[in-house]
Design a protein around this motif. Structure first.
Motif, mmCIF file in Angstrom:
data_model
loop_
_atom_site.group_PDB
_atom_site.id
_atom_site.type_symbol
_atom_site.label_atom_id
_atom_site.label_comp_id
_atom_site.label_asym_id
_atom_site.label_seq_id
_atom_site.Cartn_x
_atom_site.Cartn_y
_atom_site.Cartn_z
ATOM 1 N N GLN A 1 -29.192 11.884 26.875
ATOM 2 C CA GLN A 1 -28.845 11.137 25.672
ATOM 3 C C GLN A 1 -27.373 10.723 25.701
ATOM 4 N N GLN A 2 -26.539 11.625 26.213
ATOM 5 C CA GLN A 2 -25.113 11.323 26.280
ATOM 6 C C GLN A 2 -24.846 10.182 27.261
ATOM 7 N N ARG A 3 -25.523 10.214 28.432
ATOM 8 C CA ARG A 3 -25.363 9.121 29.404
ATOM 9 C C ARG A 3 -25.834 7.792 28.813
ATOM 10 N N LYS A 4 -26.956 7.853 28.099
ATOM 11 C CA LYS A 4 -27.510 6.640 27.487
ATOM 12 C C LYS A 4 -26.546 6.066 26.448
ATOM 13 N N ALA A 5 -25.966 6.948 25.633
ATOM 14 C CA ALA A 5 -25.026 6.485 24.614
ATOM 15 C C ALA A 5 -23.772 5.894 25.257
ATOM 16 N N ALA A 6 -23.289 6.522 26.346
ATOM 17 C CA ALA A 6 -22.101 6.005 27.036
ATOM 18 C C ALA A 6 -22.398 4.634 27.643
ATOM 19 N N LYS A 7 -23.565 4.477 28.219
ATOM 20 C CA LYS A 7 -23.962 3.208 28.818
ATOM 21 C C LYS A 7 -24.045 2.113 27.743
ATOM 22 N N LYS A 8 -24.611 2.449 26.602
ATOM 23 C CA LYS A 8 -24.735 1.489 25.499
ATOM 24 C C LYS A 8 -23.350 1.085 24.995
ATOM 25 N N TYR A 9 -22.448 2.072 24.897
ATOM 26 C CA TYR A 9 -21.090 1.793 24.441
ATOM 27 C C TYR A 9 -20.371 0.868 25.413
ATOM 28 N N GLU A 10 -20.496 1.151 26.710
ATOM 29 C CA GLU A 10 -19.844 0.310 27.715
ATOM 30 C C GLU A 10 -20.398 -1.115 27.680
ATOM 31 N N LYS A 11 -21.688 -1.244 27.498
ATOM 32 C CA LYS A 11 -22.307 -2.573 27.424
ATOM 33 C C LYS A 11 -21.761 -3.335 26.221
ATOM 34 N N GLU A 12 -21.638 -2.643 25.096
ATOM 35 C CA GLU A 12 -21.118 -3.279 23.884
ATOM 36 C C GLU A 12 -19.666 -3.706 24.086
ATOM 37 N N GLN A 13 -18.899 -2.873 24.773
ATOM 38 C CA GLN A 13 -17.494 -3.214 25.032
ATOM 39 C C GLN A 13 -17.396 -4.432 25.948
ATOM 40 N N ARG A 14 -18.259 -4.513 26.947
ATOM 41 C CA ARG A 14 -18.257 -5.686 27.832
ATOM 42 C C ARG A 14 -18.598 -6.945 27.047
ATOM 43 N N LYS A 15 -19.556 -6.855 26.139
ATOM 44 C CA LYS A 15 -19.930 -8.017 25.309
ATOM 45 C C LYS A 15 -18.754 -8.470 24.459
ATOM 46 N N LEU A 16 -18.087 -7.483 23.836
ATOM 47 C CA LEU A 16 -16.947 -7.846 22.987
ATOM 48 C C LEU A 16 -15.829 -8.476 23.797
ATOM 49 N N LEU A 17 -15.588 -7.944 24.991
ATOM 50 C CA LEU A 17 -14.550 -8.495 25.849
ATOM 51 C C LEU A 17 -14.910 -9.907 26.290
ATOM 52 N N LYS A 18 -16.160 -10.117 26.624
ATOM 53 C CA LYS A 18 -16.619 -11.436 27.057
ATOM 54 C C LYS A 18 -16.471 -12.445 25.928
ATOM 55 N N ARG A 19 -16.795 -12.053 24.721
ATOM 56 C CA ARG A 19 -16.678 -12.965 23.570
ATOM 57 C C ARG A 19 -15.225 -13.302 23.268
ATOM 58 N N SER A 20 -14.352 -12.336 23.461
ATOM 59 C CA SER A 20 -12.941 -12.592 23.141
ATOM 60 C C SER A 20 -12.287 -13.479 24.202
ATOM 61 N N ILE A 21 -12.750 -13.449 25.433
ATOM 62 C CA ILE A 21 -12.176 -14.264 26.502
ATOM 63 C C ILE A 21 -12.671 -15.703 26.425
ATOM 64 N N LEU A 22 -13.931 -15.890 26.110
ATOM 65 C CA LEU A 22 -14.490 -17.245 26.040
ATOM 66 C C LEU A 22 -13.847 -18.024 24.891
ATOM 67 N N PRO A 23 -13.594 -19.307 25.165
ATOM 68 C CA PRO A 23 -13.047 -20.123 24.062
ATOM 69 C C PRO A 23 -14.108 -20.359 22.988
ATOM 70 N N ALA A 24 -13.655 -20.504 21.800
ATOM 71 C CA ALA A 24 -14.583 -20.712 20.691
ATOM 72 C C ALA A 24 -15.204 -22.088 20.827
ATOM 73 N N LYS A 25 -16.473 -22.180 20.543
ATOM 74 C CA LYS A 25 -17.170 -23.453 20.627
ATOM 75 C C LYS A 25 -16.859 -24.267 19.379
ATOM 76 N N HIS A 26 -16.637 -25.519 19.619
ATOM 77 C CA HIS A 26 -16.376 -26.407 18.490
ATOM 78 C C HIS A 26 -17.673 -27.024 18.038
ATOM 79 N N THR A 27 -17.854 -27.086 16.798
ATOM 80 C CA THR A 27 -19.052 -27.707 16.266
ATOM 81 C C THR A 27 -18.702 -29.145 15.873
ATOM 82 N N PRO A 28 -19.391 -30.119 16.359
ATOM 83 C CA PRO A 28 -19.052 -31.515 16.014
ATOM 84 C C PRO A 28 -19.483 -31.934 14.640
#
Length: 94
Positions: free
Chosen positions: A67-94
């Motif tokens: 359970q601890q490994r699973k929770a750590a893996k989920k946390y790391e995945k969430e951190q990667r998602k947040l990092l990816k979102r912060s690096i990508l430029p925001a999409k402009h809506t026309p």
């Protein structure tokens, strides 16, 4: 003749006295064997109980680790998602 009768009587009495002592010894040794057997059974039951407890504890530890490994893996995945979102430029809506 009297001596022979007395000797025979004496031997018969002596044999009669020794027999109950041997019977008592047999009863005592039988009791001791039963006590030892009971103690061995109790020790075996205790050993089996301890072995089951160790096995159950190891199983619980494995489950907790998983359970601890699973929770750590989920946390790391969430951190990667947040990092990816912060690096990508925001999409402009026309």
């Amino acid at each position: 003749m009297k001596r022979l009768a007395v000797l025979t009587l004496l031997v018969a009495l002596a044999a009669g006295c020794w027999t109950p002592i041997e019977a008592q010894d047999d009863a005592v040794s039988k009791s001791n064997r039963q006590t030892e057997k009971s103690a061995q059974q109790q020790q075996k039951a205790l050993y089996q109980y301890q072995k089951k407890q160790e096995k159950a504890q190891a199983k619980a530890q494995r489950k907790s680790d998983k359970q601890q490994r699973k929770a750590a893996k989920k946390y790391e995945k969430e951190q990667r998602k947040l990092l990816k979102r912060s690096i990508l430029p925001a999409k402009h809506t026309p």
